[in-house]
Design a protein around this motif. Structure first.
Motif, PDB file in Angstrom:
ATOM      1  N   LEU A 140       0.995  -1.182   0.000  1.00 47.60           N
ATOM      2  CA  LEU A 140       0.022  -0.069   0.029  1.00 47.60           C
ATOM      3  C   LEU A 140       1.000   1.268  -0.070  1.00 47.60           C
ATOM      4  O   LEU A 140       2.095   1.006   0.411  1.00 47.60           O
ATOM      5  CB  LEU A 140      -0.840  -0.132   1.259  1.00 47.60           C
ATOM      6  N   ALA A 141       0.130   2.328  -0.100  1.00 53.51           N
ATOM      7  CA  ALA A 141       1.038   3.685  -0.397  1.00 53.51           C
ATOM      8  C   ALA A 141       1.684   3.867   1.032  1.00 53.51           C
ATOM      9  O   ALA A 141       2.646   4.324   1.080  1.00 53.51           O
ATOM     10  CB  ALA A 141       0.170   4.892  -0.593  1.00 53.51           C
ATOM     11  N   ALA A 142       1.068   3.626   2.253  1.00 52.81           N
ATOM     12  CA  ALA A 142       1.511   3.677   3.496  1.00 52.81           C
ATOM     13  C   ALA A 142       2.525   2.860   3.698  1.00 52.81           C
ATOM     14  O   ALA A 142       3.628   3.078   4.393  1.00 52.81           O
ATOM     15  CB  ALA A 142       0.310   3.413   4.253  1.00 52.81           C
ATOM     16  N   LEU A 197       9.593   7.926   3.103  1.00 53.15           N
ATOM     17  CA  LEU A 197       9.262   9.208   2.496  1.00 53.15           C
ATOM     18  C   LEU A 197       7.964   9.936   3.117  1.00 53.15           C
ATOM     19  O   LEU A 197       7.182   9.115   3.689  1.00 53.15           O
ATOM     20  CB  LEU A 197       8.797   8.828   1.090  1.00 53.15           C
ATOM     21  N   PRO A 198       7.751  11.322   2.897  1.00 53.02           N
ATOM     22  CA  PRO A 198       6.710  11.782   3.345  1.00 53.02           C
ATOM     23  C   PRO A 198       5.116  11.201   2.710  1.00 53.02           C
ATOM     24  O   PRO A 198       5.563  10.969   1.363  1.00 53.02           O
ATOM     25  CB  PRO A 198       6.765  13.322   3.109  1.00 53.02           C
ATOM     26  N   ARG A 199       4.201  11.164   3.434  1.00 55.15           N
ATOM     27  CA  ARG A 199       3.023  10.593   2.668  1.00 55.15           C
ATOM     28  C   ARG A 199       2.734  11.186   1.477  1.00 55.15           C
ATOM     29  O   ARG A 199       2.111  10.716   0.560  1.00 55.15           O
ATOM     30  CB  ARG A 199       1.991  10.338   3.885  1.00 55.15           C
ATOM     31  N   THR A 255       4.842  10.483  -1.384  1.00 51.45           N
ATOM     32  CA  THR A 255       4.528   9.055  -1.753  1.00 51.45           C
ATOM     33  C   THR A 255       3.525   9.023  -2.608  1.00 51.45           C
ATOM     34  O   THR A 255       3.414   8.542  -3.759  1.00 51.45           O
ATOM     35  CB  THR A 255       4.369   8.275  -0.603  1.00 51.45           C
ATOM     36  N   HIS A 256       2.519   9.794  -2.404  1.00 41.26           N
ATOM     37  CA  HIS A 256       1.074   9.485  -3.172  1.00 41.26           C
ATOM     38  C   HIS A 256       1.390  10.178  -4.379  1.00 41.26           C
ATOM     39  O   HIS A 256       0.830   9.635  -5.380  1.00 41.26           O
ATOM     40  CB  HIS A 256       0.040  10.205  -2.246  1.00 41.26           C
ATOM     41  N   GLY A 308      -3.134  -1.976  -3.465  1.00 41.28           N
ATOM     42  CA  GLY A 308      -1.765  -2.017  -3.480  1.00 41.28           C
ATOM     43  C   GLY A 308      -1.082  -1.586  -5.083  1.00 41.28           C
ATOM     44  O   GLY A 308      -1.795  -1.210  -5.836  1.00 41.28           O
ATOM     45  N   TYR A 309       0.249  -1.894  -4.899  1.00 41.45           N
ATOM     46  CA  TYR A 309       0.928  -1.358  -6.242  1.00 41.45           C
ATOM     47  C   TYR A 309       1.836  -2.674  -6.587  1.00 41.45           C
ATOM     48  O   TYR A 309       2.342  -3.271  -5.884  1.00 41.45           O
ATOM     49  CB  TYR A 309       1.795  -0.318  -5.996  1.00 41.45           C
TER      50      TYR A 309
END
Length: 265
Positions: free
Chosen positions: A31-33, A41-43, A46-47, A66-67
Motif C-alpha cells: 500500500l502507499a502507506a 518518504l513523506p506520505r 509518496t502519493h 496495493g501497487y
C-alpha cells in the motif's frame, strides 16, 4: 563534485527507482502507506509519486489498493505484446486467489529445450531456490516444462524429441532428474492422466513443484504455471490438492486470456 550535483538534481528519479525495487521485492502489492514507511518518504510525496508512476504505466494499482510492477516496464524489456498480456493476466488472476501465500508461483514459456521464467511471485516463507524473471532451466526437469510437453500430441512430441534428442540433454541437476527418453515418456503418460505435472526435487534438492498449462483464446498452450514449496512442507498437504490448485490457477489465467473449455461453452 559535479557528479554529485548531477545525481542530486533528479531526486524524484532516484525515489522512483527505490519504489520499483521495493514493489518488485514485496511478497504482496504494498500500500502507499507501506511504501512511505519502508522508504522513509513523506506520505504526500509518496502519493504524488505513486500517482505519476501509475499514470506512466510504471506501476499498476490492484483492487486492494496495493501497487505492482506495471506493463510499461515489460515493454522496455522488449517482450512481445502477447507475452505482456500473458504476464499481466497472470498477476490479475493471482489477485483473485487466496490461500497461496505459502507458495511461490511462477509462469514459464517453452523455448526450445528450456523453459524461461517470465513472471514470479515469491512465497512469504521463502524457498531454498531463488526464481527470477529471465531464468532458464531444462524443460524436462521442471514441472511447468513437463506439463507443456505432456500437452503436445504424439506427432509434435516426436518432432520435439528429434530436435532435442537425449544425447543433447543437459546433465541431471539432481539424482531425481529424468535422464532418459523412456523415463520422460513414462512421466508424460502420468501427467496426461492426472492433469498436472510434479517436480519432486528434480531441479533443486528440497524443492517440490506442481505444474499445469495455460491456454490462449484458441486453446493453444502458451505457458506453464507452477506452484512451488519446500519438500519438507509437502507432507502438510494432499498432493492432489496441490495439483488441483495449480490447475485452477492456470485455468483462471487461461480464462482471462479468452479461453473457454468445451464444458464451459
Amino acid at each position: 563534485m559535479v557528479v554529485t550535483k548531477q545525481a542530486d538534481s533528479v531526486p524524484a528519479l532516484r525515489r522512483a527507482v527505490r519504489v520499483l525495487d521495493m514493489v518488485r521485492g514485496a511478497s504482496h502489492p504494498p500500500l502507499a502507506a507501506d511504501v512511505a514507511r519502508q522508504l522513509g518518504l513523506p506520505r504526500s510525496t509518496t502519493h504524488g509519486l505513486l500517482a505519476v508512476m501509475v499514470e506512466l504505466g510504471l506501476l499498476e494499482k490492484t483492487v486492494n489498493h496495493g501497487y505492482r510492477i506495471g506493463t510499461r516496464l515489460l515493454e522496455w524489456v522488449g517482450g512481445a505484446a502477447e507475452k505482456r498480456d500473458l504476464v499481466a493476466e497472470f498477476y490479475h488472476a493471482l489477485d483473485g486467489f487466496s490461500g497461496l501465500d505459502s507458495f511461490t508461483i511462477t509462469l514459464t514459456l517453452l523455448e526450445g529445450m528450456e523453459v524461461v521464467y517470465v513472471a514470479c511471485r515469491s512465497s512469504q516463507t521463502g524457498l531454498s531456490a531463488s526464481f527470477r524473471v529471465g531464468m532458464r532451466l531444462p524443460a524436462i526437469f521442471t514441472a511447468t516444462g513437463s506439463a507443456i510437453l505432456a500437452e503436445m500430441d504424439d506427432t509434435s512430441f516426436r518432432e520435439w524429441l528429434t530436435l532435442y534428442p537425449a544425447s543433447a540433454w543437459p546433465e541431471p541437476l539432481t539424482s531425481k532428474s529424468v535422464c532418459s527418453v523412456t523415463g520422460l515418456v513414462r512421466e508424460i503418460a502420468v501427467i496426461r492422466e492426472r492433469g498436472y505435472a510434479v517436480d519432486s526435487e528434480n531441479v533443486y534438492e528440497g524443492l517440490w513443484c506442481a505444474g499445469a498449462v495455460v491456454r490462449d483464446y484458441s486453446g493453444h498452450v502458451v505457458a506453464g504455471l507452477g506452484i512451488s514449496l519446500l519438500q519438507a512442507e509437502v507432507g502438510r498437504y494432499d498432493i492432489a490438492s496441490l495439483g488441483n490448485r495449480a490447475m485452477a490457477l492456470a485455468q483462471a489465467v487461461s480464462k482471462r486470456l479468452g479461453y473457454r473449455s468445451v464444458s464451459a461453452a
